[in-house]
Design a protein around this motif. Structure first.
Motif, PDB file in Angstrom:
ATOM      1  N   THR A 419       0.706  -1.030  -0.149  1.00 44.06           N
ATOM      2  CA  THR A 419      -0.027  -0.054  -0.082  1.00 44.06           C
ATOM      3  C   THR A 419       0.989   1.185  -0.114  1.00 44.06           C
ATOM      4  OG1 THR A 419      -0.165  -0.103   2.204  1.00 44.06           O
ATOM      5  CG2 THR A 419      -1.948  -0.983   1.123  1.00 44.06           C
ATOM      6  N   ALA A 422      -1.407   8.163  -1.683  1.00 43.03           N
ATOM      7  CA  ALA A 422      -1.328   8.683  -2.925  1.00 43.03           C
ATOM      8  C   ALA A 422      -2.697   9.640  -3.047  1.00 43.03           C
ATOM      9  CB  ALA A 422      -1.735   7.690  -3.858  1.00 43.03           C
ATOM     10  N   LEU A 439       1.587   9.226  -6.767  1.00 38.89           N
ATOM     11  CA  LEU A 439       1.889   8.954  -5.610  1.00 38.89           C
ATOM     12  C   LEU A 439       3.454   9.869  -5.694  1.00 38.89           C
ATOM     13  CD1 LEU A 439       0.514   6.166  -6.315  1.00 38.89           C
ATOM     14  CD2 LEU A 439       2.305   5.229  -5.380  1.00 38.89           C
ATOM     15  N   VAL A 448      -6.257   4.010 -11.203  1.00 40.06           N
ATOM     16  CA  VAL A 448      -6.773   3.369 -10.091  1.00 40.06           C
ATOM     17  C   VAL A 448      -8.314   2.889 -10.228  1.00 40.06           C
ATOM     18  CG1 VAL A 448      -7.486   5.748  -9.101  1.00 40.06           C
ATOM     19  CG2 VAL A 448      -7.358   3.935  -7.434  1.00 40.06           C
ATOM     20  N   ARG A 462      -5.176   6.062   0.763  1.00 39.86           N
ATOM     21  CA  ARG A 462      -4.052   4.935   0.569  1.00 39.86           C
ATOM     22  C   ARG A 462      -4.759   3.698  -0.338  1.00 39.86           C
ATOM     23  NH1 ARG A 462      -0.056   4.747   3.931  1.00 39.86           N
ATOM     24  NH2 ARG A 462       0.296   2.465   3.217  1.00 39.86           N
ATOM     25  N   VAL A 463      -3.643   3.590  -1.344  1.00 40.37           N
ATOM     26  CA  VAL A 463      -3.923   2.699  -2.422  1.00 40.37           C
ATOM     27  C   VAL A 463      -3.245   1.402  -2.218  1.00 40.37           C
ATOM     28  CG1 VAL A 463      -4.763   4.438  -4.059  1.00 40.37           C
ATOM     29  CG2 VAL A 463      -2.354   3.779  -3.987  1.00 40.37           C
ATOM     30  N   ARG A 464      -3.629   0.289  -2.674  1.00 34.57           N
ATOM     31  CA  ARG A 464      -2.939  -1.041  -2.968  1.00 34.57           C
ATOM     32  C   ARG A 464      -2.597  -1.202  -4.388  1.00 34.57           C
ATOM     33  NH1 ARG A 464      -6.099  -3.700  -0.112  1.00 34.57           N
ATOM     34  NH2 ARG A 464      -4.518  -3.788   1.829  1.00 34.57           N
ATOM     35  N   LEU A 465      -1.220  -1.554  -4.769  1.00 29.97           N
ATOM     36  CA  LEU A 465      -0.870  -1.981  -5.987  1.00 29.97           C
ATOM     37  C   LEU A 465      -1.469  -3.462  -6.238  1.00 29.97           C
ATOM     38  CD1 LEU A 465       0.880  -1.216  -8.591  1.00 29.97           C
ATOM     39  CD2 LEU A 465       2.864  -2.540  -7.106  1.00 29.97           C
ATOM     40  N   PHE A 477      -3.687   0.111  -9.501  1.00 24.95           N
ATOM     41  CA  PHE A 477      -4.182   0.585  -8.062  1.00 24.95           C
ATOM     42  C   PHE A 477      -5.594   0.346  -7.600  1.00 24.95           C
ATOM     43  CE2 PHE A 477      -0.068   2.984  -8.874  1.00 24.95           C
ATOM     44  CZ  PHE A 477       0.525   2.487  -7.948  1.00 24.95           C
ATOM     45  N   THR A 478      -5.663  -0.079  -6.553  1.00 25.49           N
ATOM     46  CA  THR A 478      -7.239  -0.153  -5.930  1.00 25.49           C
ATOM     47  C   THR A 478      -7.216   0.547  -4.734  1.00 25.49           C
ATOM     48  OG1 THR A 478      -6.825  -2.273  -4.885  1.00 25.49           O
ATOM     49  CG2 THR A 478      -7.938  -2.255  -7.020  1.00 25.49           C
TER      50      THR A 478
END
Length: 480
Positions: A419, A422, A439, A448, A462-465, A477-478
């Motif tokens: 994470t 972003a 980012l 995203v 916050r985003v997760r790759l 990203f999500t």
């Protein structure tokens, strides 16, 4: 934006270079120059067509990125004894080396523009010319198109001249060095005037409603045998230097419009609803935009170092899409004749080493000032130039974006599932579940996709790759 580099190992660099080679093949990027083109370039470098007028006494200087060697422009700035300013702007004279209808000319029409990859450039002309005999390198006598623009005390152009001349640059400067010299008060008088003239021209740009978007740029940089990504927010010196080029391009457009023959860089006004969409974006980003404040004035008030402002500036780039080239002959004023972002007629004429159309614009302007008919080879090529430039520009834009995508995917391929902090800098109007995030560390801009909730434009999340595949050159990203 902070300039934070993410290092890649030498092994990663080797894998990325292989991917870049594949990208060149996929996009049909020109390879090595044919033997007959190289032979013609060697002959031209050894024996160019030199002008009789000698202006090598002008102490010109260039301003470019530190590693640049294909130097198109050099300038000298001075105050006039009667008030106002005098700008000398030398542009590399490619026609001194390229014979119309020859192999070198045909290859330039095939390539159209220089392409920039992280592992090297694909030049418009052979490097013996673009990085050697035609480049305005310091302490070398070179043929050039020498512009002289006399300005009043407010920075307005009063008179314009351009002619062929021999020139000699005295110094190769870069943006960081120029900024430090001007800020510290150690700049030579001619260089110190860059701020004075640039600031005046920026004020005139604001007065006529023009805009220059100060959007931080994402760059691929070579580092220790590998590659990294960085953000670069333009310095004031970038803007001052750009104003000299813009001023020359506007002067070139005026010369061609006066003679009734030329090629303009045009941009139509923003389509209906575009400014309304920006107002909605400003509201979402909590940017105060009173109804009486014009769009161009608002843009100038923004600070690209603030995430919400950077996001809005990114949204503003939508108004700059649709630029093209418009040819006109026979005295007919073209429609459109204006470049909406410049808010004036404008032409590309200051980068002939890297862009095909500039060679033709330069020839048209020299003929206009001399009161002569343009050369036949110029008139014969005009009709096809817009199509050629559109194709070349499209390829250059694709190369730039795909290269950044490849580097992003290569940098992040081992970090899927992690994470990151972003900022949401764009949300699709038709689908608010899809957008773009920025980012800061690493310096990545990526797509995203939210499974359910609308993306909050301008907010930090916050985003997760979810994906980083150098094979597809894409990352995803999500929301975390």
């Amino acid at each position: 934006m902070p300039r934070r580099h993410m290092h890649m190992t030498g092994a990663d660099g080797a894998a990325l270079r292989a991917a870049l080679r594949e990208l060149r093949t996929e996009l049909g990027v020109p390879g090595e120059f044919p033997a007959e083109v190289l032979a013609e370039a060697d002959r031209a470098a050894a024996d160019p067509r030199l002008p009789s007028y000698d202006a090598t006494d002008l102490p010109l200087f260039t301003i470019d990125p530190p590693d640049s060697v294909d130097l198109d422009q050099a300038m000298h700035l001075a105050k006039r004894s009667t008030g106002g300013y005098r700008v000398h702007y030398a542009i590399a004279d490619v026609t001194a080396f390229v014979t119309p209808g020859g192999a070198l000319d045909a290859e330039a029409h095939r390539r159209v523009t220089t392409l920039y990859f992280p592992d090297g450039r694909v030049p418009l002309h052979p490097t013996v010319l673009s990085e050697g005999a035609a480049s305005l390198l310091p302490d070398r006598t070179r043929p050039a198109l020498l512009w002289r623009l006399d300005l009043d005390s407010d920075g307005r152009v009063e008179t314009t001249e351009v002619r062929r001349a021999l020139v000699r640059s005295r110094a190769r400067l870069d943006y960081d060095g120029v900024q430090k010299a001007v800020d510290s008060g150690t700049a030579e008088p001619a260089l110190a005037l860059l701020k004075d003239i640039g600031t005046l021209r920026e004020a005139l740009e604001a007065e006529r409603g023009g805009i220059s978007l100060n959007v931080p740029e994402q760059e691929v940089v070579a580092q220790d045998g590998g590659y990294a990504l960085a953000y670069r927010a333009p310095l004031p010196a970038d803007g001052w230097n750009a104003q000299i080029s813009l001023m020359t391009g506007m002067a070139a457009a005026d010369l061609m419009l006066a003679t009734g023959t030329g090629v303009l860089r045009t941009l139509p006004a923003a389509p209906d609803g575009a400014v309304g969409r920006l107002r909605r974006a400003a509201k979402a980003l909590r940017i105060d935009w009173p109804h009486h404040v014009p769009y161009a004035r608002l843009v100038r008030s923004l600070d690209p170092h603030r995430p919400a402002h950077a996001a809005f500036l990114q949204e503003c780039t939508a108004l700059l899409r649709g630029a093209g080239y418009t040819v006109f002959t026979g005295g007919e004023v073209p429609d459109p004749a204006l470049h909406a972002a410049v808010a004036a007629p404008y032409a590309h004429c200051t980068a002939p080493l890297r862009r095909l159309v500039d060679r033709y614009t330069g020839e048209l302007c020299v003929a206009a000032v001399a009161g002569a008919e343009p050369p036949g080879w110029v008139l014969e090529a005009l009709a096809e130039l817009p199509r050629e430039m559109a194709d070349g520009t499209r390829l250059a834009n694709t190369v730039e974006r795909e290269c950044v995508d490849l580097v992003e995917a290569a940098l992040l391929k081992d970090r899927v599932g992690e994470t990151f902090e972003a900022t949401v800098i764009d949300v699709k109007e038709q689908d608010p579940l899809v957008g773009t995030v920025h980012l800061e560390d690493p310096a990545v801009v990526g797509r995203v996709e939210s499974p359910s909730a609308e993306l909050p434009l301008g907010d930090r999340i916050r985003v997760r790759l979810a994906q980083a595949d150098p094979g597809t050159s894409k990352i995803l990203f999500t929301p975390a």
